[in-house]
Design an enzyme around this catalytic site. Structure first.
Site, PDB file in Angstrom:
ATOM      1  N   GLY A  45      37.079  60.385  48.733  1.00 22.95           N
ATOM      2  CA  GLY A  45      37.671  60.847  47.485  1.00 22.95           C
ATOM      3  C   GLY A  45      36.830  60.386  46.313  1.00 22.95           C
ATOM      4  O   GLY A  45      36.111  59.391  46.404  1.00 22.95           O
ATOM      5  N   GLN A  50      35.117  58.195  37.754  1.00 21.91           N
ATOM      6  CA  GLN A  50      34.079  57.524  38.530  1.00 21.91           C
ATOM      7  C   GLN A  50      32.696  58.121  38.307  1.00 21.91           C
ATOM      8  O   GLN A  50      31.702  57.525  38.704  1.00 21.91           O
ATOM      9  CB  GLN A  50      34.425  57.559  40.022  1.00 21.91           C
ATOM     10  CG  GLN A  50      35.643  56.733  40.364  1.00 21.91           C
ATOM     11  CD  GLN A  50      35.946  56.822  41.836  1.00 21.91           C
ATOM     12  OE1 GLN A  50      36.602  57.750  42.293  1.00 21.91           O
ATOM     13  NE2 GLN A  50      35.448  55.845  42.588  1.00 21.91           N
ATOM     14  N   CYS A  98      36.623  51.283  47.522  1.00 20.65           N
ATOM     15  CA  CYS A  98      36.454  52.247  46.440  1.00 20.65           C
ATOM     16  C   CYS A  98      34.967  52.345  46.124  1.00 20.65           C
ATOM     17  O   CYS A  98      34.272  51.333  46.093  1.00 20.65           O
ATOM     18  CB  CYS A  98      37.231  51.778  45.206  1.00 20.65           C
ATOM     19  SG  CYS A  98      37.087  52.850  43.775  1.00 20.65           S
ATOM     20  N   LEU A  99      34.505  53.566  45.907  1.00 19.66           N
ATOM     21  CA  LEU A  99      33.084  53.758  45.596  1.00 19.66           C
ATOM     22  C   LEU A  99      32.670  53.043  44.319  1.00 19.66           C
ATOM     23  O   LEU A  99      31.502  52.714  44.137  1.00 19.66           O
ATOM     24  CB  LEU A  99      32.759  55.251  45.510  1.00 19.66           C
ATOM     25  CG  LEU A  99      32.953  56.039  46.801  1.00 19.66           C
ATOM     26  CD1 LEU A  99      32.704  57.524  46.565  1.00 19.66           C
ATOM     27  CD2 LEU A  99      32.054  55.509  47.904  1.00 19.66           C
ATOM     28  N   HIS A 140      45.339  56.806  45.703  1.00 22.89           N
ATOM     29  CA  HIS A 140      44.187  56.064  45.190  1.00 22.89           C
ATOM     30  C   HIS A 140      43.485  56.868  44.097  1.00 22.89           C
ATOM     31  O   HIS A 140      43.197  56.342  43.016  1.00 22.89           O
ATOM     32  CB  HIS A 140      43.227  55.762  46.349  1.00 22.89           C
ATOM     33  CG  HIS A 140      41.992  55.023  45.964  1.00 22.89           C
ATOM     34  ND1 HIS A 140      41.770  53.719  46.326  1.00 22.89           N
ATOM     35  CD2 HIS A 140      40.895  55.396  45.245  1.00 22.89           C
ATOM     36  CE1 HIS A 140      40.585  53.326  45.847  1.00 22.89           C
ATOM     37  NE2 HIS A 140      40.039  54.340  45.197  1.00 22.89           N
ATOM     38  N   GLU A 141      43.229  58.151  44.354  1.00 20.05           N
ATOM     39  CA  GLU A 141      42.518  58.980  43.375  1.00 20.05           C
ATOM     40  C   GLU A 141      43.374  59.234  42.136  1.00 20.05           C
ATOM     41  O   GLU A 141      42.861  59.232  41.011  1.00 20.05           O
ATOM     42  CB  GLU A 141      42.051  60.296  44.003  1.00 20.05           C
ATOM     43  CG  GLU A 141      41.068  60.129  45.153  1.00 20.05           C
ATOM     44  CD  GLU A 141      39.909  59.196  44.863  1.00 20.05           C
ATOM     45  OE1 GLU A 141      39.387  59.173  43.730  1.00 20.05           O
ATOM     46  OE2 GLU A 141      39.496  58.467  45.786  1.00 20.05           O
ATOM     47  N   HIS A 144      43.179  56.411  39.659  1.00 19.34           N
ATOM     48  CA  HIS A 144      41.987  56.470  38.802  1.00 19.34           C
ATOM     49  C   HIS A 144      42.255  57.292  37.549  1.00 19.34           C
ATOM     50  O   HIS A 144      41.769  56.967  36.467  1.00 19.34           O
ATOM     51  CB  HIS A 144      40.803  57.094  39.553  1.00 19.34           C
ATOM     52  CG  HIS A 144      40.023  56.140  40.393  1.00 19.34           C
ATOM     53  ND1 HIS A 144      39.319  55.073  39.867  1.00 19.34           N
ATOM     54  CD2 HIS A 144      39.812  56.109  41.730  1.00 19.34           C
ATOM     55  CE1 HIS A 144      38.725  54.421  40.849  1.00 19.34           C
ATOM     56  NE2 HIS A 144      39.006  55.026  41.987  1.00 19.34           N
TER      57      HIS A 144
END
Length: 185
Positions: A45, A50, A98-99, A140-141, A144
Site C-alpha cells: 500500500g 508518502q 511502513c515504507l 493503515h493507508e 496516512h
C-alpha cells in the site's frame, strides 16, 4: 515513474489531507506512478502523503500476500477520498511496517473487519466490507490520509525503544533498497 518515498520526519506525513475530484490534474498518471513506486519498494500500500502530496488518495495491492491471507487474492484498489464508516469491535494485533519507516516493524492492533466507502480511479463510488489482512492494509493507508502513522498506535515504551531508529530516519542516516526523501534532504 518511480517517485521518492517520504520518510518519518517529513511534515507532509502529519498533515490532514484534502479531498480531490475528477478535475485533479493527471490523476491516472499519478495513480500509475504510485503503483510503480509501491511495487519497486515491495510494498502492499502507498498513500499520497508518502510521496509528498497532501491529498486523499491511496493505492493498494495486497495480492502478493494471498498465499498467507486468502482474502488478499486480487485485492488491488485505488481509493480516492476513502472513509472507514464501520469497524468491528474485534481487533487483532499483528506486526506491520511502513515504507516511510524502513527498518521498523511493530505490533499494531486493528479492527478485524471494516466497511469503507471511496471512489475508484474512475471516480465511481464504491462501498465494501473488508476483512482480515486486507482490512489492516486499508486501515493503515487511511491513517496516512488523516495525518497519522502506524507508530502512533504503539505503546510509549515501544516508541522509546525505537527512538534511535526514528532519530536516524529524521537525520537521514539510513540506507534503503528504494528511493526515499528524508527530512534532511
Amino acid at each position: 515513474m518511480i517517485l521518492p518515498i517520504y520518510t518519518y520526519g517529513q511534515s507532509v506525513l502529519r498533515e490532514e489531507t484534502k479531498t480531490i475530484d475528477k478535475n485533479y490534474p493527471e490523476i491516472k498518471k499519478l495513480v500509475n506512478n504510485m503503483f510503480e513506486t509501491m511495487y519497486n519498494a515491495e510494498g502492499v500500500g502507498l498513500a499520497a502523503p508518502q510521496i509528498g502530496l497532501s491529498i486523499r488518495l491511496s493505492v493498494i495491492d495486497a495480492d502478493a500476500t494471498a498465499q498467507y491471507y486468502p482474502e488478499c487474492k486480487d485485492f488491488r484498489r485505488v481509493m480516492i477520498n476513502p472513509e472507514i464508516t464501520e469497524r468491528s469491535d474485534e481487533t487483532i494485533s499483528m506486526e506491520e511496517g511502513c515504507l516511510s519507516f524502513p527498518g521498523i516493524r511493530e505490533k499494531v492492533a486493528r479492527a478485524v473487519k471494516i466497511r469503507v466507502r471511496y471512489m475508484d480511479e474512475n471516480f465511481d463510488e464504491q462501498e465494501e466490507d473488508v476483512e482480515g489482512y486486507a482490512a489492516r492494509v486499508v486501515q493503515h493507508e487511511c491513517e496516512h490520509l488523516d495525518g497519522h502513522v502506524f507508530i502512533d498506535n504503539i505503546s510509549p515504551i515501544r516508541r522509546q525503544l525505537n527512538k534511535g531508529k526514528l532519530n536516524n530516519l529524521i537525520k537521514g542516516s539510513i540506507s534503503c533498497d528504494y528511493k526515499i526523501k528524508t527530512a534532511k534532504q
